[in-house]
Write an enzyme that holds these catalytic residues in place. Structure first.
Site, PDB file in Angstrom:
ATOM      1  N   HIS A   1      71.579   0.792 126.030  1.00  6.31           N
ATOM      2  CA  HIS A   1      70.441   0.936 125.121  1.00  6.31           C
ATOM      3  C   HIS A   1      69.141   0.504 125.788  1.00  6.31           C
ATOM      4  O   HIS A   1      68.110   1.157 125.623  1.00  6.31           O
ATOM      5  CB  HIS A   1      70.693   0.108 123.865  1.00  6.31           C
TER       6      HIS A   1
ATOM      7  N   ASP B   1      63.463   2.396 121.310  1.00  7.27           N
ATOM      8  CA  ASP B   1      63.906   1.674 120.123  1.00  7.27           C
ATOM      9  C   ASP B   1      62.777   1.649 119.086  1.00  7.27           C
ATOM     10  O   ASP B   1      62.153   2.675 118.829  1.00  7.27           O
ATOM     11  CB  ASP B   1      64.363   0.261 120.545  1.00  7.27           C
TER      12      ASP B   1
ATOM     13  N   TRP C   1      75.290  -3.004 113.264  1.00  7.21           N
ATOM     14  CA  TRP C   1      74.189  -3.794 113.781  1.00  7.21           C
ATOM     15  C   TRP C   1      73.284  -4.282 112.648  1.00  7.21           C
ATOM     16  O   TRP C   1      72.889  -5.454 112.613  1.00  7.21           O
ATOM     17  CB  TRP C   1      73.397  -2.967 114.785  1.00  7.21           C
TER      18      TRP C   1
ATOM     19  N   ASP D   1      74.063   4.915 125.733  1.00 11.45           N
ATOM     20  CA  ASP D   1      73.572   4.257 124.522  1.00 11.45           C
ATOM     21  C   ASP D   1      74.433   4.697 123.344  1.00 11.45           C
ATOM     22  O   ASP D   1      74.446   5.884 122.998  1.00 11.45           O
ATOM     23  CB  ASP D   1      72.109   4.622 124.279  1.00 11.45           C
TER      24      ASP D   1
END
Length: 295
Positions: A274, A118, A159, A245
């Site tokens: 994720h 990430d 998101w 993911d």
């Protein structure tokens, strides 16, 4: 810059997180980090992303430390046990990079193996390309280095809007929703622990807005320059992406195609959402150990 410090009692009795806290000062902000294993060994630097903290790596740290490595897992400023500036505008891509540069400089880290996911990838890969002589290997899972040259997945747009506008931003539940397995109530509470109220969450709200998704973004240009360095990187570069993911699935192909150091390595696809550190922590950690053992 006004900042908050999460009270220590919030971190009492966290499940599977027995690590002694370590701290350093970065221009008046206190950064927390985990430092486990052989202090004389080459460091394995585990960088978390959004909206997690070093708790994410709790199952991986002992596996890598027991293999003889020094494992470092900092909490980014605004996260975990680190200090938290209170305004979203206090956070920037460049600011986070400066804080991490201060971290590796103060600890005088050399021969670093980067483990990232990430935002840990957006920051870690830029840190590497600014300090190529200080890194010896990379293991990346569910991360990327966006340069504004590819369409943004719809899931990310949703998101980003949620992080910016939703009055409700439940950190633990957000992380649980990004895992295949269901976290226990105590684990969800551990992810919530750094954030007693909304005043502590500016850093978590800021990150999705800082992703350079447009070609004209100044950090997109900096990332394109970083890609030019990665395209010359011939040290080990292992991908360990997961299979479920919704945003990053398939991203490993970009690295395997563009980074010379990825050639010929035993890349793996792990079972997970994720947050593969929650779904496949042993396998992720073992991939790190196997890479370092073979190189």
């Amino acid at each position: 810059m006004n900042s908050l410090r999460t009270p220590e009692h919030r971190f009492e009795n966290l499940p599977d997180y027995p690590f002694a806290p370590q701290y350093l000062d970065l221009d008046g902000l206190r950064m927390h980090y985990v430092d486990e294993g052989d202090a004389t060994a080459d460091p394995v630097l585990m960088l978390h992303g959004e909206p997690s903290w070093s708790y994410l790596y709790r199952h991986m740290i002992p596996v890598c430390a027991s293999a003889g490595h020094r494992v470092l897992a900092p909490d980014l400023i605004g996260f975990g046990k680190s200090d938290k500036p209170t305004r979203i505008k206090d956070y920037s891509y460049a600011g986070h990079l400066a804080w991490l540069q201060g971290f590796i400089d103060q600890l005088q880290l050399q021969r670093i193996t980067l483990v990232c996911q990430d935002w840990g990838s957006l920051l870690g890969l830029r840190l590497l390309t600014a300090n190529v002589d200080r890194f010896k290997a990379v293991v990346i899972g569910n991360g990327f280095l966006p340069s504004g040259d590819h369409p943004v997945p719809k899931a990310f747009k949703i998101w980003r809007a949620f992080a910016r506008y939703s009055p409700w931003f439940p950190i633990g539940k957000i992380i649980n929703s990004g895992c295949l397995r269901n976290l226990s109530p105590d684990e969800v509470a551990a992810y919530d622990a750094p954030f007693p109220s909304r005043r502590f969450k500016a850093g978590t709200r800021a990150f999705p807005q800082l992703v350079p998704t447009e070609h004209s973004d100044p950090e997109a240009a900096n990332n394109r320059a970083a890609w030019q360095i990665l395209e010359q990187w011939d040290q080990p570069f292992l991908t360990t992406f997961s299979d479920k993911d919704p945003i990053m699935r398939g991203g490993e192909k970009y690295f395997q195609k563009r980074v010379p150091g990825a050639s010929g390595l035993p890349h793996v696809i792990l079972r997970g959402g994720h947050f593969l550190q929650e779904d496949s922590p042993q396998e992720f950690a073992q991939a790190v150990n196997d890479l370092l053992k073979s190189h």
